[in-house]
Scaffold this motif. Structure first.
Motif, PDB file in Angstrom:
ATOM      1  N   TYR A   1      -6.957  -7.107   5.727  1.00  0.00           N
ATOM      2  CA  TYR A   1      -5.490  -7.165   5.902  1.00  0.00           C
ATOM      3  C   TYR A   1      -4.968  -5.823   6.417  1.00  0.00           C
ATOM      4  CZ  TYR A   1      -6.157 -11.214   2.870  1.00  0.00           C
ATOM      5  OH  TYR A   1      -6.593 -12.396   2.345  1.00  0.00           O
ATOM      6  N   HIS A   2      -4.314  -5.837   7.582  1.00  0.00           N
ATOM      7  CA  HIS A   2      -3.777  -4.594   8.149  1.00  0.00           C
ATOM      8  C   HIS A   2      -2.646  -4.044   7.281  1.00  0.00           C
ATOM      9  CE1 HIS A   2       0.020  -6.347   9.535  1.00  0.00           C
ATOM     10  NE2 HIS A   2      -0.697  -7.455   9.628  1.00  0.00           N
ATOM     11  N   ASN A   3      -1.985  -4.940   6.489  1.00  0.00           N
ATOM     12  CA  ASN A   3      -0.851  -4.501   5.650  1.00  0.00           C
ATOM     13  C   ASN A   3      -1.274  -4.119   4.237  1.00  0.00           C
ATOM     14  OD1 ASN A   3      -1.471  -7.256   5.552  1.00  0.00           O
ATOM     15  ND2 ASN A   3       0.583  -7.899   4.935  1.00  0.00           N
ATOM     16  N   PHE A   4      -2.597  -3.976   4.009  1.00  0.00           N
ATOM     17  CA  PHE A   4      -3.080  -3.498   2.696  1.00  0.00           C
ATOM     18  C   PHE A   4      -3.378  -2.008   2.793  1.00  0.00           C
ATOM     19  CE2 PHE A   4      -6.319  -2.426  -0.419  1.00  0.00           C
ATOM     20  CZ  PHE A   4      -5.801  -2.988  -1.583  1.00  0.00           C
ATOM     21  N   HIS A   5      -2.753  -1.219   1.913  1.00  0.00           N
ATOM     22  CA  HIS A   5      -2.969   0.230   1.892  1.00  0.00           C
ATOM     23  C   HIS A   5      -3.726   0.594   0.618  1.00  0.00           C
ATOM     24  CE1 HIS A   5       0.106   0.915   5.105  1.00  0.00           C
ATOM     25  NE2 HIS A   5       0.514  -0.254   4.632  1.00  0.00           N
ATOM     26  N   PRO A   6      -4.975   1.031   0.735  1.00  0.00           N
ATOM     27  CA  PRO A   6      -5.762   1.319  -0.462  1.00  0.00           C
ATOM     28  C   PRO A   6      -5.406   2.661  -1.097  1.00  0.00           C
ATOM     29  CG  PRO A   6      -7.055   1.773   1.504  1.00  0.00           C
ATOM     30  CD  PRO A   6      -5.725   1.264   1.984  1.00  0.00           C
ATOM     31  N   ILE A   7      -5.344   2.673  -2.415  1.00  0.00           N
ATOM     32  CA  ILE A   7      -5.156   3.945  -3.132  1.00  0.00           C
ATOM     33  C   ILE A   7      -6.249   4.036  -4.186  1.00  0.00           C
ATOM     34  CG2 ILE A   7      -3.633   5.316  -4.610  1.00  0.00           C
ATOM     35  CD1 ILE A   7      -1.253   3.877  -3.341  1.00  0.00           C
TER      36      ILE A   7
ATOM     37  N   CYS B   1      -5.049   6.008 -15.450  1.00  0.00           N
ATOM     38  CA  CYS B   1      -4.895   6.782 -16.689  1.00  0.00           C
ATOM     39  C   CYS B   1      -4.800   8.282 -16.426  1.00  0.00           C
ATOM     40  CB  CYS B   1      -6.083   6.531 -17.616  1.00  0.00           C
ATOM     41  SG  CYS B   1      -6.234   4.813 -18.064  1.00  0.00           S
ATOM     42  N   ASP B   2      -5.033   8.680 -15.190  1.00  0.00           N
ATOM     43  CA  ASP B   2      -5.040  10.105 -14.857  1.00  0.00           C
ATOM     44  C   ASP B   2      -3.724  10.442 -14.153  1.00  0.00           C
ATOM     45  OD1 ASP B   2      -5.404  12.615 -13.862  1.00  0.00           O
ATOM     46  OD2 ASP B   2      -7.383  12.229 -12.997  1.00  0.00           O
ATOM     47  N   THR B   3      -2.775  10.980 -14.921  1.00  0.00           N
ATOM     48  CA  THR B   3      -1.435  11.196 -14.355  1.00  0.00           C
ATOM     49  C   THR B   3      -1.454  12.229 -13.220  1.00  0.00           C
ATOM     50  OG1 THR B   3      -1.023  12.596 -16.254  1.00  0.00           O
ATOM     51  CG2 THR B   3       0.022  10.455 -16.282  1.00  0.00           C
ATOM     52  N   SER B   4      -2.471  13.103 -13.214  1.00  0.00           N
ATOM     53  CA  SER B   4      -2.527  14.063 -12.101  1.00  0.00           C
ATOM     54  C   SER B   4      -2.805  13.321 -10.784  1.00  0.00           C
ATOM     55  CB  SER B   4      -3.592  15.138 -12.348  1.00  0.00           C
ATOM     56  OG  SER B   4      -4.878  14.582 -12.231  1.00  0.00           O
ATOM     57  N   GLN B   5      -3.472  12.172 -10.876  1.00  0.00           N
ATOM     58  CA  GLN B   5      -3.750  11.379  -9.663  1.00  0.00           C
ATOM     59  C   GLN B   5      -2.581  10.457  -9.305  1.00  0.00           C
ATOM     60  OE1 GLN B   5      -7.446   9.133  -9.586  1.00  0.00           O
ATOM     61  NE2 GLN B   5      -8.500  10.685 -10.769  1.00  0.00           N
ATOM     62  N   THR B   6      -1.819  10.021 -10.310  1.00  0.00           N
ATOM     63  CA  THR B   6      -0.826   8.967 -10.057  1.00  0.00           C
ATOM     64  C   THR B   6       0.600   9.493  -9.840  1.00  0.00           C
ATOM     65  OG1 THR B   6      -0.497   8.660 -12.438  1.00  0.00           O
ATOM     66  CG2 THR B   6      -2.098   7.206 -11.364  1.00  0.00           C
ATOM     67  N   LYS B   7       0.864  10.741 -10.286  1.00  0.00           N
ATOM     68  CA  LYS B   7       2.272  11.175 -10.316  1.00  0.00           C
ATOM     69  C   LYS B   7       2.942  11.210  -8.938  1.00  0.00           C
ATOM     70  CE  LYS B   7       1.772  16.154 -10.468  1.00  0.00           C
ATOM     71  NZ  LYS B   7       0.810  16.989 -11.011  1.00  0.00           N
ATOM     72  N   ASN B   8       2.153  11.440  -7.869  1.00  0.00           N
ATOM     73  CA  ASN B   8       2.781  11.538  -6.539  1.00  0.00           C
ATOM     74  C   ASN B   8       2.758  10.228  -5.751  1.00  0.00           C
ATOM     75  OD1 ASN B   8       3.471  14.198  -6.847  1.00  0.00           O
ATOM     76  ND2 ASN B   8       1.396  14.862  -6.300  1.00  0.00           N
ATOM     77  N   ILE B   9       2.110   9.197  -6.319  1.00  0.00           N
ATOM     78  CA  ILE B   9       1.942   7.946  -5.570  1.00  0.00           C
ATOM     79  C   ILE B   9       3.300   7.367  -5.153  1.00  0.00           C
ATOM     80  CG2 ILE B   9       1.265   5.503  -5.817  1.00  0.00           C
ATOM     81  CD1 ILE B   9      -1.171   6.407  -7.407  1.00  0.00           C
ATOM     82  N   PHE B  10       4.217   7.294  -6.114  1.00  0.00           N
ATOM     83  CA  PHE B  10       5.495   6.627  -5.846  1.00  0.00           C
ATOM     84  C   PHE B  10       6.336   7.429  -4.853  1.00  0.00           C
ATOM     85  CE2 PHE B  10       3.945   4.407  -9.449  1.00  0.00           C
ATOM     86  CZ  PHE B  10       4.484   3.144  -9.380  1.00  0.00           C
ATOM     87  N   THR B  11       6.340   8.774  -5.010  1.00  0.00           N
ATOM     88  CA  THR B  11       7.117   9.618  -4.091  1.00  0.00           C
ATOM     89  C   THR B  11       6.588   9.453  -2.666  1.00  0.00           C
ATOM     90  OG1 THR B  11       7.198  11.171  -5.903  1.00  0.00           O
ATOM     91  CG2 THR B  11       8.003  11.968  -3.804  1.00  0.00           C
TER      92      THR B  11
END
Ligand SMILES: NC(=O)c1ccc[n+]([C@@H]2O[C@H](COP(=O)([O-])OP(=O)(O)OC[C@H]3O[C@@H](n4cnc5c(N)ncnc54)[C@H](OP(=O)(O)O)[C@@H]3O)[C@@H](O)[C@H]2O)c1
Length: 241
Positions: A48-54, A59-69
């Motif tokens: 799917y061209h509209n799927f963006h993998p992350i 559980c690791d907030t250092s990895q997740t905190k910037n995802i939404f921004t």
């Protein structure tokens, strides 16, 4: 059905989260799928061209905190959050380790609260959004050997109800899906006799498939459910436990 909608889905790499990701991609959403298995993420990106993998550990907030921004900067809006990733580790009372308690609560509950907080900051600005939490009927009924798992899912259910009340004035809907027994890797360690007993309790006479949950998530993500919030929808083929 989801054209121009931006969706973030945790646990997108397999099982229920993968089915939701595929259905949302087919429905023209821009899908950001989170998981740790790079091969499985690559497989979806190739399809799917509209799927963006992350690739991130929720559980690791250092990895997740910037995802939404970063997603908000890229897309200008965040419309849907599916808190789906979860783990299950069964033990009888007396045999439960601190590690089991911590890991299940961190994955199944803390991350749901943290992701809801992060998403709602952006959804509040735009005065719209749909947050869908994947709970479990075990969170309502309980099950021997699953006291911790059931406690985590019970927490997700009560969090959903409170979050719906708090966020409704911002146009943000929060609902949960409580699946029954669904055919994924999560249940691969359930002994055959226990599985057969659970399936015999299902009034529709079959085990659930990931697409059964995905279809309900699609309904809750679209404006077709625009007047529904704070609800827990069982997707269990009517399991009499
Ligand atoms: N299957 C059932 O019968 C059933 C019934 C009721 C409720 N549920 C709930 O439905 C949800 C999905 O379950 P499933 O059956 O699809 O399970 P699954 O096939 O085991 O998939 C679990 C997903 O969660 C991801 N995940 C787990 N821990 C993670 C972490 N720390 N960081 C990032 N991703 C993580 C996994 O990704 P990676 O491996 O790539 O990290 C995987 O994509 C769970 O919340 C589960 O409790 C399932």
């Amino acid at each position: 059905m989801l054209s121009n909608k931006v969706a973030i889905i945790t646990g997108a790499t397999k099982g229920i989260g993968k089915a939701i990701s595929q259905l949302f991609c087919q429905s023209n959403a821009v899908v950001y799928g989170i998981g740790r298995n790079q091969d499985n993420l690559n497989e979806l990106s190739e399809l799917y061209h509209n799927f963006h993998p992350i690739n991130a550990d929720i559980c690791d907030t250092s990895q997740t905190k910037n995802i939404f921004t970063s997603i908000y900067k890229e897309q200008g809006h965040i419309d849907i959050l599916i808190n789906n990733a979860g783990i299950m580790s069964d033990s009888l009372i007396g045999m439960i380790s601190d590690e089991q308690i911590f890991n299940m609560f961190q994955t199944n509950v803390f991350s749901v609260i943290q992701f809801t907080q992060m998403a709602s900051r952006f959804m509040k600005k735009q005065k719209s959004g749909s947050i869908i939490n994947i709970a479990s009927i075990i969170g309502v009924h309980g099950n021997a050997g699953q006291s911790v798992y059931s406690a985590t899912k019970g927490a997700v259910i009560s969090f959903t109800k409170s979050a719906a009340k708090e966020l409704s004035s911002y146009g943000i809907r929060v609902n949960a899906i409580a699946p029954g027994i669904i055919n994924t890797d999560l249940i691969s360690n359930v002994p055959e006799d226990k599985l057969a007993k659970r399936i015999s309790q299902i009034q529709l006479g079959r085990i659930g498939q990931p697409i059964d949950v995905a279809n309900t998530a699609l309904f809750l993500a679209t404006d077709m459910s625009g007047y529904i919030t704070g609800q827990i929808i069982n997707v269990d083929g009517l399991a009499i436990l």
